[in-house]
Design a protein around this motif. Structure first.
Motif, short mmCIF file in Angstrom:
data_model
loop_
_atom_site.label_atom_id
_atom_site.label_comp_id
_atom_site.label_asym_id
_atom_site.label_seq_id
_atom_site.Cartn_x
_atom_site.Cartn_y
_atom_site.Cartn_z
N ALA A 131 -19.98 -51.86 -56.44
CA ALA A 131 -20.38 -52.46 -57.49
C ALA A 131 -19.13 -53.08 -58.28
CB ALA A 131 -20.94 -51.16 -58.43
N ASP A 132 -17.95 -52.38 -58.09
CA ASP A 132 -16.73 -53.00 -58.83
C ASP A 132 -15.85 -54.03 -57.95
OD1 ASP A 132 -15.57 -51.49 -56.98
OD2 ASP A 132 -14.69 -50.08 -58.48
N THR A 133 -16.27 -54.30 -56.75
CA THR A 133 -15.90 -55.21 -55.97
C THR A 133 -14.29 -54.75 -55.49
OG1 THR A 133 -16.86 -57.13 -57.18
CG2 THR A 133 -15.59 -57.87 -55.47
N GLN A 134 -14.08 -53.53 -55.38
CA GLN A 134 -12.81 -52.97 -54.94
C GLN A 134 -12.90 -52.75 -53.69
OE1 GLN A 134 -10.66 -49.96 -57.19
NE2 GLN A 134 -11.42 -50.61 -59.23
N PHE A 135 -14.18 -52.62 -52.79
CA PHE A 135 -14.27 -52.34 -51.60
C PHE A 135 -15.55 -53.14 -50.88
CE2 PHE A 135 -12.62 -48.54 -53.80
CZ PHE A 135 -11.52 -48.11 -53.02
N LEU A 136 -15.39 -53.19 -49.64
CA LEU A 136 -16.31 -53.90 -48.78
C LEU A 136 -16.54 -53.07 -47.55
CD1 LEU A 136 -18.05 -56.44 -48.34
CD2 LEU A 136 -15.84 -57.16 -47.04
N CYS A 137 -17.91 -52.53 -47.38
CA CYS A 137 -18.16 -51.94 -45.97
C CYS A 137 -18.90 -52.81 -44.94
CB CYS A 137 -18.93 -50.75 -46.57
SG CYS A 137 -20.61 -50.98 -47.24
N ALA A 138 -18.70 -52.50 -43.67
CA ALA A 138 -19.30 -53.20 -42.88
C ALA A 138 -20.05 -52.31 -41.91
CB ALA A 138 -18.24 -54.28 -42.20
N SER A 139 -21.08 -52.54 -41.27
CA SER A 139 -21.66 -51.48 -40.23
C SER A 139 -22.34 -52.61 -38.96
CB SER A 139 -22.83 -50.90 -40.62
OG SER A 139 -23.91 -51.55 -41.06
N SER A 140 -22.23 -51.99 -37.95
CA SER A 140 -22.52 -52.66 -36.66
C SER A 140 -23.20 -51.90 -35.64
CB SER A 140 -21.21 -53.35 -36.00
OG SER A 140 -20.30 -52.07 -35.41
N ASN A 141 -23.47 -52.47 -34.49
CA ASN A 141 -24.07 -51.60 -33.62
C ASN A 141 -23.01 -50.56 -32.72
OD1 ASN A 141 -22.53 -53.73 -32.23
ND2 ASN A 141 -24.09 -54.08 -30.59
N THR A 142 -21.93 -50.51 -33.16
CA THR A 142 -21.06 -49.49 -32.83
C THR A 142 -21.10 -48.15 -33.72
OG1 THR A 142 -19.04 -50.07 -34.22
CG2 THR A 142 -19.49 -51.24 -32.30
N GLU A 143 -20.39 -47.18 -32.97
CA GLU A 143 -20.51 -46.07 -34.09
C GLU A 143 -19.68 -45.91 -35.19
OE1 GLU A 143 -17.13 -45.78 -31.02
OE2 GLU A 143 -19.04 -46.49 -31.05
N THR A 144 -19.04 -46.84 -35.49
CA THR A 144 -18.03 -46.76 -36.51
C THR A 144 -18.65 -47.90 -37.87
OG1 THR A 144 -16.11 -46.69 -34.88
CG2 THR A 144 -15.53 -47.29 -37.31
N VAL A 145 -18.36 -47.33 -39.10
CA VAL A 145 -18.59 -47.92 -40.16
C VAL A 145 -17.22 -48.40 -40.90
CG1 VAL A 145 -19.49 -48.05 -42.40
CG2 VAL A 145 -20.90 -47.16 -40.45
N HIS A 146 -16.79 -49.54 -41.30
CA HIS A 146 -15.54 -49.82 -41.73
C HIS A 146 -15.72 -49.98 -43.25
CE1 HIS A 146 -14.70 -50.71 -37.44
NE2 HIS A 146 -13.56 -50.54 -37.56
N ILE A 147 -14.72 -49.73 -44.00
CA ILE A 147 -14.42 -49.80 -45.35
C ILE A 147 -13.33 -50.58 -45.66
CG2 ILE A 147 -14.58 -48.94 -47.79
CD1 ILE A 147 -16.31 -46.59 -46.69
N ALA B 143 -8.89 -51.71 -41.73
CA ALA B 143 -9.98 -50.96 -42.59
C ALA B 143 -9.03 -49.91 -43.36
CB ALA B 143 -10.88 -49.99 -41.61
N PHE B 144 -9.47 -49.70 -44.58
CA PHE B 144 -8.85 -48.75 -45.43
C PHE B 144 -9.55 -47.40 -45.25
CE2 PHE B 144 -9.62 -46.49 -49.76
CZ PHE B 144 -8.38 -46.17 -50.10
N ALA B 145 -10.75 -47.49 -45.08
CA ALA B 145 -11.51 -46.22 -44.73
C ALA B 145 -12.43 -46.27 -43.31
CB ALA B 145 -12.27 -45.44 -45.80
N THR B 146 -12.92 -45.13 -42.77
CA THR B 146 -13.64 -45.42 -41.72
C THR B 146 -14.59 -44.12 -41.85
OG1 THR B 146 -12.44 -44.35 -40.11
CG2 THR B 146 -12.25 -46.91 -40.20
N VAL B 147 -15.88 -44.59 -40.90
CA VAL B 147 -16.75 -43.35 -40.78
C VAL B 147 -17.30 -43.46 -39.36
CG1 VAL B 147 -19.22 -42.83 -40.95
CG2 VAL B 147 -17.84 -43.32 -43.30
N ARG B 148 -17.35 -42.40 -38.67
CA ARG B 148 -17.71 -42.08 -37.14
C ARG B 148 -19.33 -41.63 -37.39
NH1 ARG B 148 -14.30 -44.63 -33.62
NH2 ARG B 148 -12.21 -44.65 -34.45
#
Length: 446
Positions: A244-260, A305-310
Motif C-alpha cells: 500500500a505504501d509502495t515500498q515493496f513489490l512482490c512477484a509470484s510465478s509457477n515456481t516454488e519461490t515468491v520474491h519481494i 530480492a529483499f525477501a523471499t518465500v519458499r
C-alpha cells in the motif's frame, strides 16, 4: 444470444482443482474465489481466522470474480457463458445488470469510476456509476490472456495493456479522459504481468521470460527500478503486487519461490559516509559497466530480492499480495491447491519470510475450515531465528432478478442492436461503501 455466449470458454486453470480463479480486492481486505458451484468471498483482515463473507450460487464454473473494494458490488463471469458479464449486489441478492460481448471475456478490472472489460482484441470502458459504455478500444494487439491493469486510484484511472503482441510494449491509457497517455518500451519479450501501485504513480511489468521486473513512473514512463528475479530459468510470472505504501513489490510465478523487492534509491552520499568493501566493489563494477555490452551492464545494475518465500508446491497457479494485517506487514498467497498462506514480512531485514498461518478455503464439501501449518524441524528453527519479529504478531483472540441491461452499441461494442437507455440511473452522488446508497441502480428496467 444464449447459444453464442455458451461457446468454448477461455483457457484457464483446470476446473478439477480446488478452485478455478482467485483475486484480491483493490485494498487487499478480501479474497474472491471462483468455484465449480459459484463463487465465495472471504475477509482477510485477521491472521488467525478467515471469515466467509458470501457464497454465491447464481451461476456455476466462475472463472472471473472481482469485488469492488468493500462494497457489495461483485462482477462474475462463468465458463458456461463466457461472453456475458454479470454484476451483482451480493448482500441484497440481486443482479444489477449483465452485459454480453462479441467474444469471450478474458479479464475485468474496476475502481470507483471505471469498469474495464478485456477481450482478446478489444477493450471496453464503462462508467461504473451507471454502467454506460464510454469507449471501445478496437483492434488492440492480440492479448490471449486478457492482460491489463487499472489503477485503483479513481482520480486518474490509468489503464495499462499490451501495445504489441511480439515485444513488451505497454500502452498507458487515461480511462477518465479517454485518451492515450504514453507508450513504454518495457521488455524485449511479450508482456506477462502488469500492476499499478495504489496512487497510480508507478507501474510494474514482467515479460514472458520472467527474469526481470521493471518499475516505471506514470504518466511519464521513465524507468525507475529494475529487479532480477532469477537467471537460471525462464518462468511464468502469475502476479505482481505493490504494498500500500509502495515500498515493496512482490512477484509470484509457477515456481516454488515468491520474491519481494524493496523500492529504494541508493544514495551516493550514503555510500561516501560508509566506505565499506562492498561500496568500493560496487563503484568498481559501476565504472567497468560503461565498457561492457548493454545486456551485461543492465544486469550489473539490477537489484535482487529483499525477501523471499519458499512455497511447498511447484507448478500450481497462485496469486500474491502484500497487506498490513493487524498492524504488521504480511504476504498473502492464494494457491490453486485451495489454500491461503499468510507470511510475516520483516520490513527491516527481509530474508526468508515466516509462515504464520495456512487457511484451507474449503474442503470437499466446500465448507470452510482453518488449519495451522504443521511444523517441521526446519520451520521451528526458522521461527526461533525470527522470534524477535514473529513474536510481535498479535493473534486476536434470494435468486437474482431478471433485469438485463444490454450494452450500449459503439462500433462492435456489446451486443449490437441492444442500446443502453439514455436516462441516468444515479440521481445523486454515489457512496460506494454505504450499502443504503450503493449501487445506484434502484429500479427495474421494463
Amino acid at each position: 444470444m444464449e447459444s453464442q455466449e455458451s461457446q468454448e470458454a477461455p483457457d484457464g486453470p483446470g476446473v478439477d482443482r480446488a478452485f478455478i480463479c482467485a483475486s484480491f480486492n483493490q485494498d487487499t481486505t478480501s479474497l474472491s474465489v471462483g468455484t465449480k458451484t459459484g463463487y465465495q468471498l472471504f475477509s482477510v483482515t485477521a491472521v488467525d481466522k478467515l471469515d466467509c463473507i458470501h457464497k454465491g450460487v447464481e451461476c456455476p464454473d466462475v472463472y472471473i470474480v472481482e469485488r469492488l473494494f468493500s462494497s457489495s458490488l461483485v462482477v462474475v463471469v462463468s465458463l458456461s457463458m463466457p461472453r456475458r458479464m454479470n454484476v451483482y449486489h451480493f448482500k441484497k441478492g440481486t443482479e444489477i445488470c449483465n452485459y454480453s460481448y462479441s467474444n469471450n471475456i478474458l479479464s475485468v478490472r474496476l475502481n470507483r469510476q471505471r469498469l474495464v472489460v478485456c477481450l482478446e482484441e478489444s477493450v471496453y470502458i464503462h462508467n461504473i456509476k451507471d454502467m454506460k459504455l464510454l469507449k471501445t478500444l478496437l483492434n488492440t494487439p492480440i492479448n490471449p490472456t486478457g492482460l491489463c491493469a487499472l489503477s485503483v486510484n479513481h482520480s486518474n484511472s490509468y489503464l495499462a495493456y499490451p501495445g504489441s503482441a511480439t515485444i513488451g510494449e505497454i500502452t498507458v491509457y487515461d480511462a477518465n479522459n479517454l485518451s492515450t497517455l504514453t507508450l513504454i518500451q518495457a521488455h524485449d519479450s511479450p508482456l506477462a504481468a502488469l500492476t499499478f501501485n495504489a496512487s497510480g504513480s508507478k507501474l510494474a511489468s514482467a515479460s514472458e521470460k520472467g527474469t526481470v521486473i521493471r518499475v516505471f513512473s506514470i504518466p511519464e514512463g521513465q524507468r525507475l527500478f529494475e529487479f532480477r528475479r532469477g537467471m537460471k530459468r525462464y518462468v511464468s510470472i502469475s502476479s505482481l503486487s505493490f504494498s500500500a505504501d509502495t515500498q515493496f513489490l512482490c512477484a509470484s510465478s509457477n515456481t516454488e519461490t515468491v520474491h519481494i523487492f524493496k523500492l529504494e534509491q541508493h544514495s551516493p552520499s550514503q555510500d561516501e559516509e560508509s566506505p565499506t568493501w562492498s561500496t568500493y566493489v560496487g563503484k568498481m563494477f559501476t565504472a567497468a559497466s560503461t565498457y561492457l555490452p548493454s545486456q551485461v551492464s543492465d544486469m550489473m545494475h539490477q537489484d535482487r530480492a529483499f525477501a523471499t518465500v519458499r512455497l511447498n508446491m511447484f507448478g500450481l497457479k497462485n496469486i500474491c499480495a502484500l497487506a498490513t494485517i493487524q498492524k504488521l506487514p504480511r504476504l498473502l498467497v492464494a494457491s490453486s491447491d485451495g489454500c491461503l498462506y499468510i507470511y510475516n514480512v520483516d520490513p527491516q531485514d527481509g530474508g526468508e519470510c515466516v509462515l504464520v498461518q495456512k487457511h484451507r478455503l474449503f474442503d470437499s464439501s466446500e465448507e470452510q475450515v482453518e488449519e495451522k501449518e504443521e511444523e517441521n524441524p526446519e520451520d521451528v528453527a526458522q521461527q526461533q531465528a525470527s522470534q524477535s519479529y514473529a513474536a510481535t504478531v498479535a493473534l486476536p483472540s434470494t435468486p437474482p432478478s431478471s433485469t438485463t441491461l444490454m450494452g450500449y452499441s459503439e462500433d462492435g461494442g456489446a451486443q449490437k442492436g441492444e442500446v443502453f437507455p439514455e436516462h441516468e440511473f444515479a440521481e445523486g452522488p454515489v457512496c460506494l461503501d454505504d450499502e443504503n446508497e450503493f449501487p445506484p441502480f434502484g429500479h427495474q428496467m421494463n
